[in-house]
Every structure is written in C-alpha cells, then in structure tokens.
Design a protein around this motif. Structure first.
Motif, PDB file in Angstrom:
ATOM      1  N   SER A 182       0.826  -1.205   0.000  1.00  0.00           N
ATOM      2  CA  SER A 182       0.000   0.000   0.000  1.00  0.00           C
ATOM      3  C   SER A 182       0.859   1.253   0.000  1.00  0.00           C
ATOM      4  O   SER A 182       0.525   2.241  -0.655  1.00  0.00           O
ATOM      5  CB  SER A 182      -0.928   0.002   1.224  1.00  0.00           C
ATOM      6  OG  SER A 182      -1.817  -1.094   1.198  1.00  0.00           O
ATOM      7  N   ALA A 183       1.978   1.225   0.721  1.00  0.00           N
ATOM      8  CA  ALA A 183       2.874   2.382   0.774  1.00  0.00           C
ATOM      9  C   ALA A 183       3.512   2.635  -0.595  1.00  0.00           C
ATOM     10  O   ALA A 183       3.563   3.778  -1.072  1.00  0.00           O
ATOM     11  CB  ALA A 183       3.954   2.160   1.829  1.00  0.00           C
ATOM     12  N   VAL A 184       3.995   1.556  -1.220  1.00  0.00           N
ATOM     13  CA  VAL A 184       4.598   1.684  -2.554  1.00  0.00           C
ATOM     14  C   VAL A 184       3.545   2.139  -3.563  1.00  0.00           C
ATOM     15  O   VAL A 184       3.800   3.017  -4.401  1.00  0.00           O
ATOM     16  CB  VAL A 184       5.225   0.344  -2.989  1.00  0.00           C
ATOM     17  CG1 VAL A 184       5.703   0.419  -4.442  1.00  0.00           C
ATOM     18  CG2 VAL A 184       6.371  -0.029  -2.067  1.00  0.00           C
ATOM     19  N   SER A 185       2.358   1.550  -3.484  1.00  0.00           N
ATOM     20  CA  SER A 185       1.271   1.905  -4.393  1.00  0.00           C
ATOM     21  C   SER A 185       0.859   3.357  -4.215  1.00  0.00           C
ATOM     22  O   SER A 185       0.575   4.062  -5.200  1.00  0.00           O
ATOM     23  CB  SER A 185       0.074   0.983  -4.153  1.00  0.00           C
ATOM     24  OG  SER A 185      -0.958   1.248  -5.071  1.00  0.00           O
ATOM     25  N   ALA A 186       0.845   3.840  -2.962  1.00  0.00           N
ATOM     26  CA  ALA A 186       0.485   5.233  -2.689  1.00  0.00           C
ATOM     27  C   ALA A 186       1.494   6.181  -3.333  1.00  0.00           C
ATOM     28  O   ALA A 186       1.115   7.197  -3.946  1.00  0.00           O
ATOM     29  CB  ALA A 186       0.402   5.479  -1.192  1.00  0.00           C
ATOM     30  N   LEU A 187       2.773   5.859  -3.213  1.00  0.00           N
ATOM     31  CA  LEU A 187       3.823   6.696  -3.805  1.00  0.00           C
ATOM     32  C   LEU A 187       3.696   6.734  -5.321  1.00  0.00           C
ATOM     33  O   LEU A 187       3.753   7.811  -5.940  1.00  0.00           O
ATOM     34  CB  LEU A 187       5.197   6.168  -3.401  1.00  0.00           C
ATOM     35  CG  LEU A 187       6.407   6.872  -4.037  1.00  0.00           C
ATOM     36  CD1 LEU A 187       6.439   8.345  -3.653  1.00  0.00           C
ATOM     37  CD2 LEU A 187       7.706   6.182  -3.618  1.00  0.00           C
ATOM     38  N   LEU A 188       3.509   5.561  -5.940  1.00  0.00           N
ATOM     39  CA  LEU A 188       3.392   5.493  -7.396  1.00  0.00           C
ATOM     40  C   LEU A 188       2.127   6.190  -7.882  1.00  0.00           C
ATOM     41  O   LEU A 188       2.120   6.818  -8.947  1.00  0.00           O
ATOM     42  CB  LEU A 188       3.393   4.029  -7.850  1.00  0.00           C
ATOM     43  CG  LEU A 188       4.719   3.282  -7.664  1.00  0.00           C
ATOM     44  CD1 LEU A 188       4.550   1.802  -8.002  1.00  0.00           C
ATOM     45  CD2 LEU A 188       5.811   3.898  -8.540  1.00  0.00           C
ATOM     46  N   THR A 189       1.060   6.103  -7.100  1.00  0.00           N
ATOM     47  CA  THR A 189      -0.194   6.768  -7.466  1.00  0.00           C
ATOM     48  C   THR A 189      -0.025   8.284  -7.425  1.00  0.00           C
ATOM     49  O   THR A 189      -0.520   8.997  -8.309  1.00  0.00           O
ATOM     50  CB  THR A 189      -1.331   6.350  -6.517  1.00  0.00           C
ATOM     51  OG1 THR A 189      -1.463   4.931  -6.547  1.00  0.00           O
ATOM     52  CG2 THR A 189      -2.652   6.977  -6.946  1.00  0.00           C
ATOM     53  N   LEU A 190       0.684   8.779  -6.419  1.00  0.00           N
ATOM     54  CA  LEU A 190       0.930  10.224  -6.323  1.00  0.00           C
ATOM     55  C   LEU A 190       1.801  10.697  -7.483  1.00  0.00           C
ATOM     56  O   LEU A 190       1.551  11.771  -8.063  1.00  0.00           O
ATOM     57  CB  LEU A 190       1.612  10.541  -4.985  1.00  0.00           C
ATOM     58  CG  LEU A 190       1.803  12.030  -4.665  1.00  0.00           C
ATOM     59  CD1 LEU A 190       0.449  12.749  -4.615  1.00  0.00           C
ATOM     60  CD2 LEU A 190       2.547  12.196  -3.349  1.00  0.00           C
ATOM     61  N   LEU A 191       2.817   9.907  -7.841  1.00  0.00           N
ATOM     62  CA  LEU A 191       3.664  10.248  -8.993  1.00  0.00           C
ATOM     63  C   LEU A 191       2.863  10.207 -10.293  1.00  0.00           C
ATOM     64  O   LEU A 191       3.090  11.023 -11.198  1.00  0.00           O
ATOM     65  CB  LEU A 191       4.852   9.289  -9.067  1.00  0.00           C
ATOM     66  CG  LEU A 191       5.908   9.427  -7.967  1.00  0.00           C
ATOM     67  CD1 LEU A 191       6.958   8.324  -8.103  1.00  0.00           C
ATOM     68  CD2 LEU A 191       6.570  10.796  -8.020  1.00  0.00           C
ATOM     69  N   VAL A 242       6.265   5.977 -15.015  1.00  0.00           N
ATOM     70  CA  VAL A 242       5.671   5.729 -13.698  1.00  0.00           C
ATOM     71  C   VAL A 242       4.335   4.998 -13.808  1.00  0.00           C
ATOM     72  O   VAL A 242       4.006   4.163 -12.959  1.00  0.00           O
ATOM     73  CB  VAL A 242       5.509   7.056 -12.923  1.00  0.00           C
ATOM     74  CG1 VAL A 242       4.412   7.929 -13.522  1.00  0.00           C
ATOM     75  CG2 VAL A 242       5.225   6.781 -11.448  1.00  0.00           C
ATOM     76  N   LEU A 243       3.550   5.258 -14.853  1.00  0.00           N
ATOM     77  CA  LEU A 243       2.270   4.565 -15.018  1.00  0.00           C
ATOM     78  C   LEU A 243       2.480   3.078 -15.276  1.00  0.00           C
ATOM     79  O   LEU A 243       1.722   2.239 -14.780  1.00  0.00           O
ATOM     80  CB  LEU A 243       1.464   5.191 -16.158  1.00  0.00           C
ATOM     81  CG  LEU A 243       0.834   6.553 -15.874  1.00  0.00           C
ATOM     82  CD1 LEU A 243       0.178   7.114 -17.132  1.00  0.00           C
ATOM     83  CD2 LEU A 243      -0.189   6.456 -14.753  1.00  0.00           C
ATOM     84  N   ILE A 244       3.528   2.753 -16.049  1.00  0.00           N
ATOM     85  CA  ILE A 244       3.839   1.346 -16.306  1.00  0.00           C
ATOM     86  C   ILE A 244       4.263   0.654 -15.014  1.00  0.00           C
ATOM     87  O   ILE A 244       3.813  -0.461 -14.708  1.00  0.00           O
ATOM     88  CB  ILE A 244       4.946   1.221 -17.369  1.00  0.00           C
ATOM     89  CG1 ILE A 244       4.442   1.733 -18.726  1.00  0.00           C
ATOM     90  CG2 ILE A 244       5.417  -0.223 -17.496  1.00  0.00           C
ATOM     91  CD1 ILE A 244       5.478   1.684 -19.825  1.00  0.00           C
ATOM     92  N   ILE A 245       5.116   1.315 -14.232  1.00  0.00           N
ATOM     93  CA  ILE A 245       5.574   0.752 -12.961  1.00  0.00           C
ATOM     94  C   ILE A 245       4.397   0.591 -12.005  1.00  0.00           C
ATOM     95  O   ILE A 245       4.290  -0.417 -11.284  1.00  0.00           O
ATOM     96  CB  ILE A 245       6.673   1.639 -12.339  1.00  0.00           C
ATOM     97  CG1 ILE A 245       7.871   1.707 -13.277  1.00  0.00           C
ATOM     98  CG2 ILE A 245       7.093   1.098 -10.973  1.00  0.00           C
ATOM     99  CD1 ILE A 245       8.939   2.686 -12.829  1.00  0.00           C
ATOM    100  N   TRP A 246       3.501   1.581 -11.990  1.00  0.00           N
ATOM    101  CA  TRP A 246       2.302   1.508 -11.147  1.00  0.00           C
ATOM    102  C   TRP A 246       1.458   0.286 -11.499  1.00  0.00           C
ATOM    103  O   TRP A 246       1.015  -0.465 -10.626  1.00  0.00           O
ATOM    104  CB  TRP A 246       1.486   2.786 -11.320  1.00  0.00           C
ATOM    105  CG  TRP A 246       0.127   2.761 -10.700  1.00  0.00           C
ATOM    106  CD1 TRP A 246      -0.183   2.894  -9.376  1.00  0.00           C
ATOM    107  CD2 TRP A 246      -1.133   2.597 -11.377  1.00  0.00           C
ATOM    108  NE1 TRP A 246      -1.545   2.827  -9.185  1.00  0.00           N
ATOM    109  CE2 TRP A 246      -2.150   2.644 -10.396  1.00  0.00           C
ATOM    110  CE3 TRP A 246      -1.490   2.422 -12.713  1.00  0.00           C
ATOM    111  CZ2 TRP A 246      -3.498   2.515 -10.725  1.00  0.00           C
ATOM    112  CZ3 TRP A 246      -2.828   2.297 -13.037  1.00  0.00           C
ATOM    113  CH2 TRP A 246      -3.817   2.343 -12.043  1.00  0.00           C
ATOM    114  N   ALA A 247       1.248   0.077 -12.809  1.00  0.00           N
ATOM    115  CA  ALA A 247       0.444  -1.061 -13.258  1.00  0.00           C
ATOM    116  C   ALA A 247       1.135  -2.383 -12.929  1.00  0.00           C
ATOM    117  O   ALA A 247       0.491  -3.335 -12.467  1.00  0.00           O
ATOM    118  CB  ALA A 247       0.185  -0.955 -14.758  1.00  0.00           C
TER     119      ALA A 247
END
Length: 259
Positions: free
Chosen positions: A100-109, A137-142
């Motif tokens: 969730s922490a990693v996902s939150a960071l990537l979502t903010l980016l 960043v969108l690719i990494i998020w996905a």
C-alpha cells in the motif's frame, strides 16, 4: 453480465464467485470477442497516415483533469489501506502495508505525471521530454498492482474480479508501450497497436470499473467486496484511452490539433 455476477454470484465477504463459477468463462469469452473485434476494426481503418492529436483537445484535457483527481483520490485510498494494514494485529497484513505504501507513492507520482501532461497538452511551451522517469511511472504503477494480484488469484473461475483486473492492467501496459513506440518511430504498426489496445482498454475498464460504479450508484454497494483499487481511476483510464483512439481516427476530434 459482470454486474450480474458481481451482485448475485459473488460472496461480498471474500470477493470470490461462489455460485455458478462457470459463468466467469462467458465473461472471458466476451473479452476474447472484444479483442477480435478491436483487431478487425484496426485493420479496417484507412492506411493513410494517422496521428495522435491531443494538444488543444478540449475533451482530452477535460478527461485528463478528471484522471488527475481520480489518481489523487486513489492516493488517499492507498494511504488509508496502509494505515489499516500497518496498525493491524495480524502479522500477514504487514506485507500488504508495504504494498500500500509503494502503491500510494506510485499513485501520487502518476497524479503528478497527469498534471504535467495536462500542462503540455494545453499548448504551453513546456518540454514534455524533460519529465524523464515520470514517463514510465504509469507502467511501474500497473506492474506493481499486477504483482500484488498474482498473490491473490486462486483460480480464474472463482477469482473473477482479480483476474479481470489483471487483464485490464496487462492491456494498459501494452497500450502505454504502444504509445512509447509510436512517439519513437511514428510507425503504422504502433498506431494499429494503439487502436487495438486502446479499444480493449475501454472494454476492460467498463467490465471491471463501471460494473462497480453502477452497483454503488444503484444503492447496492453493500453487496460489494472491498478492493484495493479505485473504480473511478480505472473507468477514466478507459475513457482517456478511447479519446486517444478517436483522435487517431479523426484528426479534428473535438478541436484536436497536430502535436
């Protein structure tokens, strides 16, 4: 079909399909048909040079604004999940807290990337190429979400929602890679790939996101299983992909101009 399965055949406590599990395969068959139709549609389009025109596109800019807002709401959602998992007494939840922490960071980016894209597409002199890492960043998020899903899928007939989300994210990654290839080469093959994956992205987002949104709007949210994704974000991603496909088919789509 997916809405019916979500409300009538899925256990709201676990998110698993507990009745008539074979119904999931009809949904997957429908997705396969959508892929075939998307390929045929792309092949039927004119072979004349096509371009993506988003600068000055009023519809594209409006959808991008909503996408920025939805990513920010998703960021808040991920922060809430992090707090719930981190403060949980169960040791197994600490792994989900890290995710969730990693996902939150990537979502903010991702939200920041959408804001920078909006600034560029509104016709300013901002150098889009200067974003560097943010382009990926969108690719990494996905990919981050896809890794998480792989830990949740038990089998594809019972874990229909997780598997549909995995398909959506896979198509999203393919769509983003097609956009990168198009900007690098301007090739006709990349343009066809954008049309195929963009059309499929809209279909899969409707399958996984709009079904939940309709359930919430109709007052049946109590039948839904809590998930870690935000349906609004997935829905708007699908709409934005459709806008990109339409601008490639019709250059003057809602005041679009060549980039």
């Amino acid at each position: 079909m997916r809405l019916y399965q979500l409300l009538r055949l899925t256990d709201s406590a676990t998110g698993l399909v507990v009745s008539n599990t074979s119904f999931s395969y009809y949904i997957y068959l429908l997705l396969a048909v959508a892929m075939i139709v998307s390929i045929l549609y792309s092949a039927s389009l004119s072979k004349s040079e096509r371009q993506i025109s988003l600068r000055g596109n009023k519809v594209g800019n409006a959808v991008l604004i909503f996408l920025c807002l939805s990513f920010f709401l998703d960021f808040l959602h991920q922060c809430s999940l992090f707090y719930e998992n981190y403060t949980s007494s169960e040791y197994s939840n600490y792994g989900y807290a890290i995710f969730s922490a990693v996902s939150a960071l990537l979502t903010l980016l991702s939200c920041l990337y959408c804001i920078m894209s909006l600034i560029y597409f509104k016709g300013t002199n901002y150098k889009f190429s200067s974003l560097g890492f943010l382009h990926f960043v969108l690719i990494i998020w996905a990919l981050c979400r896809m890794i998480m899903i792989l830990t949740q899928i038990m089998n594809i007939d019972e874990s229909a929602e997780s598997f549909c989300e995995f398909i959506f994210l896979t198509v999203f990654v393919c769509f983003l890679l097609s956009l990168i290839l198009y900007h690098d080469s301007k090739s006709g093959g990349a343009m066809k790939a954008i049309t195929v994956f963009g059309s499929m992205l809209f279909c899969t987002s409707a399958l996984i996101a709009w079904s939940r949104i309709i359930a919430v709007v109709s007052g049946q949210s109590y039948l839904l299983y809590d998930v870690s994704f935000t349906s609004l974000t997935y829905a708007i991603i699908g709409v934005y992909a459709l806008v990109i496909v339409l601008t490639s088919v019709k250059k003057d789509f809602v005041n679009g101009s060549e980039t």
